[in-house]
Design a protein around this motif. Structure first.
Motif, PDB file in Angstrom:
ATOM      1  N   MET A   1      17.826  32.207  56.962  1.00 21.07           N
ATOM      2  CA  MET A   1      18.609  32.078  58.117  1.00 21.07           C
ATOM      3  C   MET A   1      19.968  32.542  58.057  1.00 21.07           C
ATOM      4  O   MET A   1      20.442  32.448  56.969  1.00 21.07           O
ATOM      5  CB  MET A   1      18.493  30.816  58.607  1.00 21.07           C
ATOM      6  N   SER A   2      20.864  33.217  59.111  1.00 22.64           N
ATOM      7  CA  SER A   2      22.012  33.576  58.966  1.00 22.64           C
ATOM      8  C   SER A   2      22.756  32.177  58.968  1.00 22.64           C
ATOM      9  O   SER A   2      22.253  31.284  59.741  1.00 22.64           O
ATOM     10  CB  SER A   2      22.299  34.200  60.013  1.00 22.64           C
ATOM     11  N   LYS A   3      23.928  31.932  58.300  1.00 19.17           N
ATOM     12  CA  LYS A   3      24.709  30.854  58.094  1.00 19.17           C
ATOM     13  C   LYS A   3      25.329  30.520  59.456  1.00 19.17           C
ATOM     14  O   LYS A   3      25.993  29.428  59.522  1.00 19.17           O
ATOM     15  CB  LYS A   3      25.588  30.893  56.994  1.00 19.17           C
ATOM     16  N   THR A   4      25.273  31.443  60.418  1.00 21.67           N
ATOM     17  CA  THR A   4      25.904  31.212  61.886  1.00 21.67           C
ATOM     18  C   THR A   4      24.990  30.427  62.578  1.00 21.67           C
ATOM     19  O   THR A   4      25.200  29.974  63.552  1.00 21.67           O
ATOM     20  CB  THR A   4      26.336  32.691  62.314  1.00 21.67           C
ATOM     21  N   VAL A   5      23.632  30.126  62.118  1.00 27.20           N
ATOM     22  CA  VAL A   5      22.531  29.417  62.961  1.00 27.20           C
ATOM     23  C   VAL A   5      22.508  28.318  62.383  1.00 27.20           C
ATOM     24  O   VAL A   5      22.472  27.747  61.013  1.00 27.20           O
ATOM     25  CB  VAL A   5      21.172  30.280  62.760  1.00 27.20           C
ATOM     26  N   ALA A   6      22.416  27.003  63.443  1.00 29.90           N
ATOM     27  CA  ALA A   6      22.298  25.805  62.852  1.00 29.90           C
ATOM     28  C   ALA A   6      21.380  25.122  63.938  1.00 29.90           C
ATOM     29  O   ALA A   6      21.049  25.704  65.024  1.00 29.90           O
ATOM     30  CB  ALA A   6      23.747  24.971  63.153  1.00 29.90           C
ATOM     31  N   GLY A   7      20.871  23.970  63.672  1.00 27.37           N
ATOM     32  CA  GLY A   7      20.102  23.125  64.419  1.00 27.37           C
ATOM     33  C   GLY A   7      18.676  23.455  64.586  1.00 27.37           C
ATOM     34  O   GLY A   7      17.689  22.944  65.437  1.00 27.37           O
ATOM     35  N   VAL A   8      18.208  24.420  63.592  1.00 27.70           N
ATOM     36  CA  VAL A   8      16.808  24.503  63.282  1.00 27.70           C
ATOM     37  C   VAL A   8      16.010  23.503  62.707  1.00 27.70           C
ATOM     38  O   VAL A   8      16.519  22.791  61.736  1.00 27.70           O
ATOM     39  CB  VAL A   8      16.761  26.043  62.623  1.00 27.70           C
ATOM     40  N   GLN A   9      14.926  23.082  63.123  1.00 26.59           N
ATOM     41  CA  GLN A   9      14.190  22.028  62.464  1.00 26.59           C
ATOM     42  C   GLN A   9      12.872  22.731  61.648  1.00 26.59           C
ATOM     43  O   GLN A   9      12.223  23.815  62.791  1.00 26.59           O
ATOM     44  CB  GLN A   9      13.384  21.147  63.424  1.00 26.59           C
ATOM     45  N   TYR A  10      12.661  22.555  60.513  1.00 22.74           N
ATOM     46  CA  TYR A  10      11.186  23.118  59.869  1.00 22.74           C
ATOM     47  C   TYR A  10      10.732  21.894  59.008  1.00 22.74           C
ATOM     48  O   TYR A  10      11.390  21.670  57.967  1.00 22.74           O
ATOM     49  CB  TYR A  10      11.908  24.459  58.948  1.00 22.74           C
ATOM     50  N   PHE A  11       9.509  21.668  59.421  1.00 22.85           N
ATOM     51  CA  PHE A  11       8.649  20.715  58.830  1.00 22.85           C
ATOM     52  C   PHE A  11       7.687  20.970  58.112  1.00 22.85           C
ATOM     53  O   PHE A  11       7.419  22.200  57.726  1.00 22.85           O
ATOM     54  CB  PHE A  11       8.111  19.636  60.064  1.00 22.85           C
TER      55      PHE A  11
ATOM     56  N   GLY B   1       5.246  24.015  58.652  1.00 16.77           N
ATOM     57  CA  GLY B   1       5.671  25.463  58.899  1.00 16.77           C
ATOM     58  C   GLY B   1       6.071  26.226  60.124  1.00 16.77           C
ATOM     59  O   GLY B   1       6.102  27.280  60.133  1.00 16.77           O
ATOM     60  N   LEU B   2       6.388  25.223  61.211  1.00 15.51           N
ATOM     61  CA  LEU B   2       6.818  25.923  62.538  1.00 15.51           C
ATOM     62  C   LEU B   2       8.109  25.691  62.760  1.00 15.51           C
ATOM     63  O   LEU B   2       8.688  24.626  62.694  1.00 15.51           O
ATOM     64  CB  LEU B   2       5.831  25.210  63.557  1.00 15.51           C
ATOM     65  N   PRO B   3       9.066  27.041  62.804  1.00 15.85           N
ATOM     66  CA  PRO B   3      10.497  26.534  63.129  1.00 15.85           C
ATOM     67  C   PRO B   3      10.538  26.403  64.435  1.00 15.85           C
ATOM     68  O   PRO B   3       9.797  26.707  65.379  1.00 15.85           O
ATOM     69  CB  PRO B   3      10.927  28.054  62.865  1.00 15.85           C
ATOM     70  N   ARG B   4      11.360  25.122  64.741  1.00 15.11           N
ATOM     71  CA  ARG B   4      11.456  24.603  66.237  1.00 15.11           C
ATOM     72  C   ARG B   4      12.966  25.008  66.628  1.00 15.11           C
ATOM     73  O   ARG B   4      13.863  24.616  65.594  1.00 15.11           O
ATOM     74  CB  ARG B   4      11.453  23.069  66.058  1.00 15.11           C
TER      75      ARG B   4
ATOM     76  N   SER C   1       7.705  26.847  70.882  1.00 15.90           N
ATOM     77  CA  SER C   1       9.166  27.097  71.615  1.00 15.90           C
ATOM     78  C   SER C   1       8.664  26.985  73.103  1.00 15.90           C
ATOM     79  O   SER C   1       9.818  26.981  73.828  1.00 15.90           O
ATOM     80  CB  SER C   1       9.864  28.360  71.369  1.00 15.90           C
ATOM     81  N   MET C   2       7.437  26.972  73.549  1.00 15.64           N
ATOM     82  CA  MET C   2       7.525  27.038  74.951  1.00 15.64           C
ATOM     83  C   MET C   2       6.024  26.454  75.676  1.00 15.64           C
ATOM     84  O   MET C   2       5.826  26.146  76.468  1.00 15.64           O
ATOM     85  CB  MET C   2       6.899  28.612  75.338  1.00 15.64           C
ATOM     86  N   CYS C   3       5.363  26.045  74.563  1.00 18.10           N
ATOM     87  CA  CYS C   3       3.964  25.073  74.964  1.00 18.10           C
ATOM     88  C   CYS C   3       4.173  23.812  74.257  1.00 18.10           C
ATOM     89  O   CYS C   3       3.443  23.666  73.127  1.00 18.10           O
ATOM     90  CB  CYS C   3       2.769  25.809  74.619  1.00 18.10           C
TER      91      CYS C   3
END
Length: 538
Positions: A514-524, A527-530, A79-81
């Protein structure tokens, strides 16, 4: 060979607290959940703003790309580097801070990388070739760096122009792009490096969608949206807070209560319970890495030091190491500890890897032979073994299962627990007999092998050192033909399997709640959630 009734009875008596949030099948082993979709399947629109709370299963080590060794650290870095390269949903290497895939000379010994232009670090410093050179040189030459092995083939980094760097190699090194798609390719702000010296991790500054705000050890890491990110229009969230919640049941409970909206690495015993909640969903990722039992065979004073004598029964006796492996039932471990949601295996390269030779076979549990080897070793029984386990509930459960299985073959396994980072430190320094630990995995198999099983690799906690391992791995790294690379890796892995410095148990899938209110997460597969495109559904 079927598990003995005595073993099954012993396993049944182990603590079952881990199954409290899961369901059980008629056999007593919770059934595997229905098909779990990849996160990339969720394309709902996302609104601007908000704070996303993400539960991590452990406290990361230093947030310094040069010295970090943990998966949870890589999750925060995502998320930051940013790195020169990354992987996509198909595990294909793609440019990130680089503008294109590298240009490689005919002899493979010169690599030219074009860089994105108009990019700034999160402190406003310009991202350019000089900054890239400074970070790469730190990664590969700083005495404390854990990236030295990753970039060992690089002899020089030079600036061609502000948007181009050139790497001179000692030899052709095919895995280089993959290495630069991980921490070895993370570029740090030169201003922050100069100010922080060796303590960059206390206040890290990179290029990324989010910028570091604060860290409370053992509690949380707070990030906020970066105003100067080159692709800021993609970023919807205002803040991202990583909360350290080690206990898997508490992590699942906090997800259900809404205290966190995302929970990483759900314990397999909690997956079904999370799935059954109408307000939650589970997505899967990972599979590149492995988990297993590291046996200290030669790590007398530290993994990067010359191997020496280790005064334990398993270190001194190859027969006992073979007996210890033959006492284990990988399939039963997967079912008993992980509800069958992982992939039992005895090698570090995934079964579906194009670099995995088809003739690699795993030994089945053979208790009779294990007992014979114990007796033939001449070591008085029960043979003492001290097993160090991270102190989370799942690892403790695994340790207890290993303890019961090994007991039937004539081993007396005593379990010692330690904080996750402390266990890693003990592994690195050689202050252990047997250690439960794993590796999150890399796209190129070199990333699962070189630094972990070759002589004096920083993560070679076993202290294995053998030219039968080192030479083919080095040859494979210089080879561009995937079939030839697979043959060489098979040769090395077979030799490592004979030495048994690591008894691989399985390839672990990762399950993200994840809460179903959350969208747009990438998970490959790494194993790193983006969270660069993540947010709350509009």
């Amino acid at each position: 060979m079927r598990p003995s009734p005595r073993l099954l009875a012993a396993l049944a008596l182990l603590p079952l607290a881990l199954t409290a949030c899961g369901g059980g099948g008629s056999s007593g082993t919770p059934a595997a959940p229905p098909s779990i979709a990849p996160a990339s399947a969720d394309n709902r629109p996302v609104k601007n703003g908000g704070t996303l709370n993400v539960a991590l299963n452990a406290d990361p080590d230093a947030l310094d790309p040069s010295i970090s060794t943990t998966l949870v650290g890589r999750e925060v870095f995502a998320s930051m580097c940013e790195k020169l390269y990354d992987i996509d949903a198909q595990s294909t290497l793609v440019p990130q801070l680089a503008a294109a895939l590298p240009e490689i000379s005919d002899d493979g010994e010169e690599v030219t990388i074009k860089l994105r232009e108009g990019v700034t670090f999160n402190d406003g410093t310009a991202f350019d070739a000089e900054a890239v050179k400074k970070s790469l040189d730190r990664h590969r030459t700083w005495e404390k760096s854990a990236r030295q092995a990753d970039l060992e083939a690089v002899s020089e980094v030079s600036v061609v122009d502000p948007a181009t760097v050139r790497l001179k190699l000692k030899r052709a090194f095919t895995p280089l792009t993959a290495q630069l798609a991980d921490r070895a390719g993370m570029i740090m702000s030169p201003k922050a490096l100069d100010a922080g010296e060796d303590n960059f991790g206390a206040s890290p500054v990179c290029v990324g969608p989010f910028t570091f705000v604060s860290r409370t050890s053992g509690s949380q890491i707070a990030l906020e949206k970066s105003a100067g990110y080159y692709d800021a229009a993609k970023v919807k969230l205002d803040k991202l807070v990583y909360k350290i919640i080690v206990d898997p049941n508490v992590r699942a409970a906090n997800l259900k209560s809404g205290d966190v909206q995302v929970a990483d690495q759900l314990a397999t015993t909690t997956v079904k319970g999370v799935q059954s909640d109408p307000n939650l969903s589970v997505v899967s990722g990972g599979g590149l890495g492995y988990y297993g039992i590291t046996i200290n065979t030669g790590n007398a004073t530290g993994s990067t030091d010359k191997p020496g004598a280790v005064n334990t029964a398993l270190a001194k006796s190859p027969q006992l190491r073979e007996a210890f492996e033959l006492a284990l039932d990988r399939d039963l471990i997967n079912k008993t500890v992980y509800n069958g949601l992982y992939e039992a295996d005895c090698f570090p390269v995934p079964l579906d890897s194009p670099y995995r030779a088809k003739d690699l076979q795993c030994p089945k549990r053979d208790l009779a032979k294990a007992k014979q080897l114990v007796q033939a070793s001449g070591v008085p029984t029960p043979v003492p073994v001290t097993l160090t386990s991270p102190n989370d509930a799942v690892n403790q459960r695994l340790a207890q299962v290993v303890q019961q299985m090994a007991k039937e073959a004539g081993f007396n396994v005593s379990v010692q627990t330690a904080e996750f980072v402390t266990a890693l430190e003990q592994g690195k320094s050689g202050k252990f007999d047997v250690l439960l630990n794993g590796w999150s995995g890399r796209v190129d198999p070199d990333g699962n092998l070189t630094n972990l099983v070759t002589s004096r690799g920083s993560n070679n906690y076993s202290g294995m050192s053998d030219p039968g391992i080192d030479d083919p791995i080095k040859q494979a790294a210089a080879e561009s033909d995937p079939a030839k690379r697979a043959e060489l890796y098979a040769e090395a892995m077979k030799k490592a399997a004979e030495l048994r410095g690591v008894l691989y148990l399985y390839h672990n899938k990762y399950y993200l709640g994840m809460s179903k209110t959350v969208a747009g997460v990438q998970y490959f597969k790494d194993g790193l959630p983006r969270f660069v495109t993540a947010g709350f559904a509009a």
